[in-house]
Write an enzyme that holds these catalytic residues in place. Structure first.
Site, PDB file in Angstrom:
ATOM      1  N   VAL A   1      11.528 -78.757 -26.586  1.00  0.00           N
ATOM      2  CA  VAL A   1      12.643 -77.767 -27.091  1.00  0.00           C
ATOM      3  C   VAL A   1      12.688 -76.464 -26.271  1.00  0.00           C
ATOM      4  O   VAL A   1      13.569 -76.128 -25.998  1.00  0.00           O
ATOM      5  CB  VAL A   1      12.578 -77.920 -28.545  1.00  0.00           C
ATOM      6  CG1 VAL A   1      11.354 -77.284 -28.971  1.00  0.00           C
ATOM      7  CG2 VAL A   1      14.092 -76.891 -28.962  1.00  0.00           C
ATOM      8  N   ASP A   2      11.436 -75.801 -26.290  1.00  0.00           N
ATOM      9  CA  ASP A   2      11.257 -74.578 -25.614  1.00  0.00           C
ATOM     10  C   ASP A   2       9.754 -74.623 -24.979  1.00  0.00           C
ATOM     11  O   ASP A   2       8.907 -74.209 -25.833  1.00  0.00           O
ATOM     12  CB  ASP A   2      11.509 -73.565 -26.725  1.00  0.00           C
ATOM     13  CG  ASP A   2      11.336 -72.115 -25.887  1.00  0.00           C
ATOM     14  OD1 ASP A   2      10.888 -72.190 -24.790  1.00  0.00           O
ATOM     15  OD2 ASP A   2      11.337 -71.044 -26.717  1.00  0.00           O
ATOM     16  N   PRO A   3       9.601 -74.859 -24.006  1.00  0.00           N
ATOM     17  CA  PRO A   3      10.564 -75.192 -22.844  1.00  0.00           C
ATOM     18  C   PRO A   3      11.158 -76.781 -22.702  1.00  0.00           C
ATOM     19  O   PRO A   3      10.382 -77.413 -23.426  1.00  0.00           O
ATOM     20  CB  PRO A   3       9.817 -75.068 -21.587  1.00  0.00           C
ATOM     21  CG  PRO A   3       8.395 -75.506 -22.128  1.00  0.00           C
ATOM     22  CD  PRO A   3       8.268 -74.991 -23.492  1.00  0.00           C
TER      23      PRO A   3
ATOM     24  N   ASP B   1      15.957 -75.993 -23.909  1.00  0.00           N
ATOM     25  CA  ASP B   1      16.557 -74.427 -23.534  1.00  0.00           C
ATOM     26  C   ASP B   1      17.094 -74.655 -21.881  1.00  0.00           C
ATOM     27  O   ASP B   1      18.063 -73.934 -21.803  1.00  0.00           O
ATOM     28  CB  ASP B   1      15.707 -73.352 -23.898  1.00  0.00           C
ATOM     29  CG  ASP B   1      14.282 -73.612 -23.163  1.00  0.00           C
ATOM     30  OD1 ASP B   1      13.981 -74.837 -22.926  1.00  0.00           O
ATOM     31  OD2 ASP B   1      13.422 -72.835 -23.372  1.00  0.00           O
TER      32      ASP B   1
END
Length: 967
Positions: A645-647, A650
């Site tokens: 998700v992050d990274p 995004d």
């Protein structure tokens, strides 16, 4: 006609004379009187010899049988037409035709010219057909001729080959009848091209209609709807007349047909195409014609190998080198030719190892929806989603030169629509994708003419076939090399040229054994059975052909996941130390997903490079991973990182916005992105305003990391050691959440990574609820973030409570009053009641015994992982926000905000696990499917990678919302 009558009146004495050594010249003369015009070239004629052999000794008349075709309901062809059978009968050959009402030529047509309609074929020494013969229909000690489809050790036909060997059958395979140059001399190729061209014109009419365009192609039907090709050609000519009158919609634009190859398949297709108003062009003219061409005609481009195959090390195309070393070449077809094609008619043979015309990743680019700038824009006239509308893959080679053509279509269901973004085929003419027609028995749609054509090529070799005696030695078989080299089996064994089939079968058996253990051969190793593993495993195991091995050092985690996914194979091992077992596991799988702590990824990557196995991680590309890029690329593997998700998400949402803006001529002036995993608002009543759904050490230490970002053209650097605590800012987007944020890592590197050097502000940060950073500061101030070992926390030391441990921070005895300890802490925390309250409420001055982990940070992390864990009915949340500043060519400015919010499912899956595990699973699936072929250490920055992942995430309920404001 006079000559034909002359043959009918020939005397019996004349026929007796012809039954001797003059048999072949007579056959040739008869063949020349046939109504077909497709005569065998003189250089391909076999040497003249008598048909008599030991199999016919004692018999006045050789016997051939033509069996009925039973492979499928559409197979109406025969190896010889009545015209060719007439010639055989007149020459003294008895021809038995097995009865069939399905055959395109009626039994009466055969019986009228002297063939015997008979079920029993046992009298014949030679039995001829077109397609495979059912095992229970094979007769012992006979010579058979048909397309056996056994030369590649095709598993489905190995029982047939075994029966042929067991029954002492001599098998002649038409497919292996080739001349000295390796060119096939007997094939249906031309009529495959004819039928394929008719089919794809029919399909294009339906596809264009589904896209909102009525065209003259609508009046062309499928090949089998016509009595003969002349009727089909007339329908094509009629459509061509309408095209010449300008009745093609302007919204469709100039249409270009690309023909690959120049053999019989391509020639047959071009013969039909030439009935339309057309102009042939060279490949270098394709870009100009695509924009400036006329809609009153169609354009054709015949592409040869040297038009798109290029030597990787430079130099001209060398056909001999290409045949021997195809891996030395690359194809520019998808870049220089396919982008200008409306329809591709593919008739080339593709050898394993040769460059493909279009790969799966290339298709994602080629079939990406565009605004069709080459077309006139007018209300009510929809533009095409992309130029390439259809592909007729007459080669019908699944996974071959057109890699995404995975399965042949059928006469019953001749078309599929391939959606490149989703990498799926569907039976529809509407929706995203390119229409594909890849029927593997195209000539069966034009059975009479195809039979006549095929028979005319086969006829000159009949005498060689008749010379075969299945009971005699293969070495004694006297015939032309073209026929002898096509004998697959004789005397109960494979002939020398085909003994390789045994070895190939053994390889296939080994592979199929693996496939039984791991259906489909897709074996995925997942390292780590923690919080985020379950969604990744769930996504992968939706495909029944994929099996998953799950390795972890925690039996409890394995038990939870194997209960949820009983088909998963669990392995209990220490993933950080048992490298020998890890080495073995990596070697036994096709792809490795590492969900371990980031510092372990490089070691896993080295093993993947060693065994040439692809790898996926959700973590940042660390410097140690970057160093492995060349080794991974040289090994030919993909190591995909940053797909969480992050990274991860995004990056993908940002790149989707950036690429769209830049394609439209805009530039990015600013990019500010924040993301955080948080408890849902109703579960924020904790001392840290935070809860942990995975091991918290990394989350906590993040506040001590350095940071670097660009703001209004100035680079801002924040040193490590806690300065980040002072860089926190209130976030005013989505005000209902009451959040704050702080910069994360080095944001400036993404100017290059994202291709947004034009941005004067570039910040990537972390989201927390307001008050989090101050609460964490209290823990830092109390020395609880120290990573050095503390003697009081030694695992083998004496028992100690939190109160006692906190007293050691002040060199006080552990039996002092709790209030006195609070006073000391209050002073240490700058007399901040909020910070003191955090320490107290976290239980850090309680009489609870500490589970010691050597260092303060490890002990605290272990404690908080349990203290602030999510309850069974609590949910977490992922909150992400991108703010993008844009400037267009006309100086107008725009602001785009991209919001991504996802909640966990209480008692099922957390938002963190879902948004990390699902995209990781999707990326792994794309690599397994060949959709991601980038080699080396990489991330999801390319559109052919991020676009399909984002689309598939939407189907999982993970969707972003974009808002646009003009400034």
């Amino acid at each position: 006609m006079a000559r034909q009558l002359c043959w009918v009146r020939a005397s019996s004495a004349h026929l007796q004379f012809l039954s001797g050594r003059n048999f072949i010249p007579f056959l040739e003369a008869c063949a020349s009187t046939s109504t077909t015009t497709h005569l065998q070239p003189a250089h391909q004629q076999p040497p003249h010899r008598s048909y008599f052999s030991s199999s016919n000794s004692g018999s006045d008349k050789p016997v051939i049988a033509i069996r009925r075709e039973t492979v499928n309901v559409w197979e109406r062809r025969a190896p010889l037409s009545p015209n060719q059978v007439r010639s055989l009968v007149k020459s003294g050959v008895k021809v038995i035709v097995q009865p069939s009402d399905r055959r395109a030529y009626s039994m009466k047509e055969y019986s009228d010219i002297g063939a015997v309609i008979l079920e029993d074929m046992s009298e014949a020494s030679l039995i001829m057909g077109v397609k495979q013969v059912p095992v229970d229909c094979l007769m012992r000690d006979k010579t058979y001729a048909f397309f056996s489809h056994t030369i590649k050790a095709q598993a489905d036909n190995m029982p047939l080959l075994d029966a042929i060997l067991e029954k002492n059958i001599r098998l002649i395979d038409y497919e292996k009848m080739v001349d000295e140059n390796g060119a096939r001399v007997v094939a249906f190729g031309k009529y495959a091209g004819v039928a394929g061209m008719i089919n794809i014109l029919h399909g294009m009419g339906l596809r264009l209609l589904a896209l909102g365009h009525h065209t003259p192609f609508m009046h062309i039907g499928p090949s089998h709807n016509y009595r003969n090709t002349e009727m089909a050609r007339q329908a094509v000519r009629d459509a061509g007349y309408e095209i010449s009158l300008g009745r093609m919609p302007k919204s469709v634009g100039p249409m270009t047909f690309i023909f690959t190859g120049s053999g019989n398949v391509s020639q047959g297709a071009q013969e039909v195409f030439q009935e339309l108003p057309h102009e042939y062009i060279e490949p270098e003219h394709l870009p100009k014609v695509a924009v400036q061409g006329s809609i009153n005609k169609l354009y054709a481009c015949v592409v040869s190998r040297d038009d798109h195959y290029t030597r990787k090390k430079g130099g001209k195309f060398d056909p001999e080198e290409f045949e021997q070393y195809p891996e030395r070449y690359a194809s520019t077809f998808s870049h220089n030719i396919a982008p200008y094609a409306s329809c591709i008619i593919n008739g080339i043979y593709w050898a394993v190892g040769a460059p493909r015309l279009i790969t799966i990743p290339e298709a994602k680019t080629l079939l990406r929806p565009t605004d069709a700038p080459w077309l006139p824009s007018s209300p009510g006239c929809p533009n095409l989603p992309h130029r390439l509308l259809a592909i007729c893959d007459i080669s019908a080679d699944p996974g071959g030169s057109i890699e995404f053509m995975k399965e042949c279509t059928t006469i019953d269901k001749p078309f599929s629509l391939y959606d490149a973004e989703q990498n799926v085929d569907k039976e529809s003419f509407a929706g995203d994708g390119v229409l594909i027609c890849s029927i593997d028995n195209m000539p069966a749609q034009i059975p009479r003419e195809a039979t006549e054509y095929f028979g005319s090529l086969l006829f000159p070799y009949i005498n060689d076939f008749l010379a075969s005696d299945a009971k005699s030695s293969f070495e004694d078989y006297q015939c032309s090399s073209i026929v002898k080299n096509a004998v697959i089996a004789s005397n109960g064994k494979l002939t020398p040229s085909y003994e390789y089939i045994t070895e190939l079968r053994q390889k296939n058996i080994t592979s199929s054994h693996k496939a039984k253990l791991v259906p489909g051969g897709e074996r995925v190793l997942v390292l780590g059975a923690g919080y985020v593993s379950a969604p990744a495993v769930e996504y992968l195991t939706r495909t029944s052909s994929t099996s998953v091995t799950l390795a972890s050092q925690y039996q409890q985690d394995l038990d939870v996941l194997t209960k949820q996914f009983p088909d998963v194979s669990p392995v209990l091992m220490d993933l950080a130390t048992d490298m020998e077992e890890l080495d073995r596991l990596v070697g036994d799988h096709d792809l490795v997903i590492s969900l371990l702590p980031y510092m372990l990824h490089p070691e896993v990557a080295r093993l993947c490079i060693k065994h040439k196995k692809n790898m996926v991680t959700a973590s940042y590309i660390s410097p140690a991973m970057k160093e492995l890029h060349k080794q991974a690329k040289d090994a030919g593997i993909t190591i995909m990182n940053e797909v969480g998700v992050d990274p991860g998400i995004d990056h993908m949402l940002a790149m989707q916005c950036f690429d769209e803006v830049q394609r439209a001529g805009g530039k990015i002036t600013s990019y500010v992105s924040y993301c955080g995993g948080l408890p849902a608002p109703e579960h924020t009543d904790t001392p840290l305003l935070y809860k942990f759904n995975w091991f918290p050490k990394g989350v906590l230490l993040n506040v001590l990391s350095p940071a670097k970002y660009l703001k209004d053209g100035t680079v801002v650097e924040i040193p490590s050691g806690g300065a980040l605590l002072d860089a926190v800012e209130d976030l005013d987007f989505m005000p209902g959440f009451n959040i704050e944020g702080y910069p994360n890592r080095d944001s400036t590197i993404y100017a290059q990574e994202y291709g947004i050097d034009s941005a004067n502000t570039l910040i990537r940060g972390t989201i927390r609820y307001k008050g989090y950073m101050e609460a964490v500061r209290s823990l830092v101030n109390m020395g609880l973030f120290e990573s050095d070992p503390d003697a009081s926390l030694h695992p083998d030391g004496p028992e100690i409570t939190w109160k006692q441990y906190m007293c050691t921070k002040f060199d006080k005895s552990g039996d002092i009053l709790a209030d006195s300890l609070k006073d000391l802490i209050y002073e240490r925390l700058d007399k901040d009641e909020t910070k003191l309250k955090c320490i107290v409420n976290l239980g850090l001055i309680s009489e609870d015994v500490i589970d010691k982990k050597s260092s303060p940070i490890d002990t605290l992390s272990n404690y908080l992982a349990k203290k602030l864990a999510y309850g069974a009915h609590e949910r977490d949340m992922i909150l992400m926000r991108h703010d993008v500043g844009i400037e267009w060519g006309d100086r107008k400015k725009e602001h785009r905000s991209i919001n991504f919010v996802s909640y966990g499912d209480p008692g099922k899956t957390s938002a963190m696990a879902k948004t990390v595990g699902v995209p990781t699973g999707i990326a792994a699936r794309m690599i397994l499917n060949g959709e991601i072929q980038t080699k080396g250490v990489c991330g999801p920055m390319k559109i052919e990678i991020y676009q399909p992942i984002l689309q598939r995430l939407e189907k999982e309920g993970l969707r972003a919302v974009e808002e646009i404001k003009l400034l």
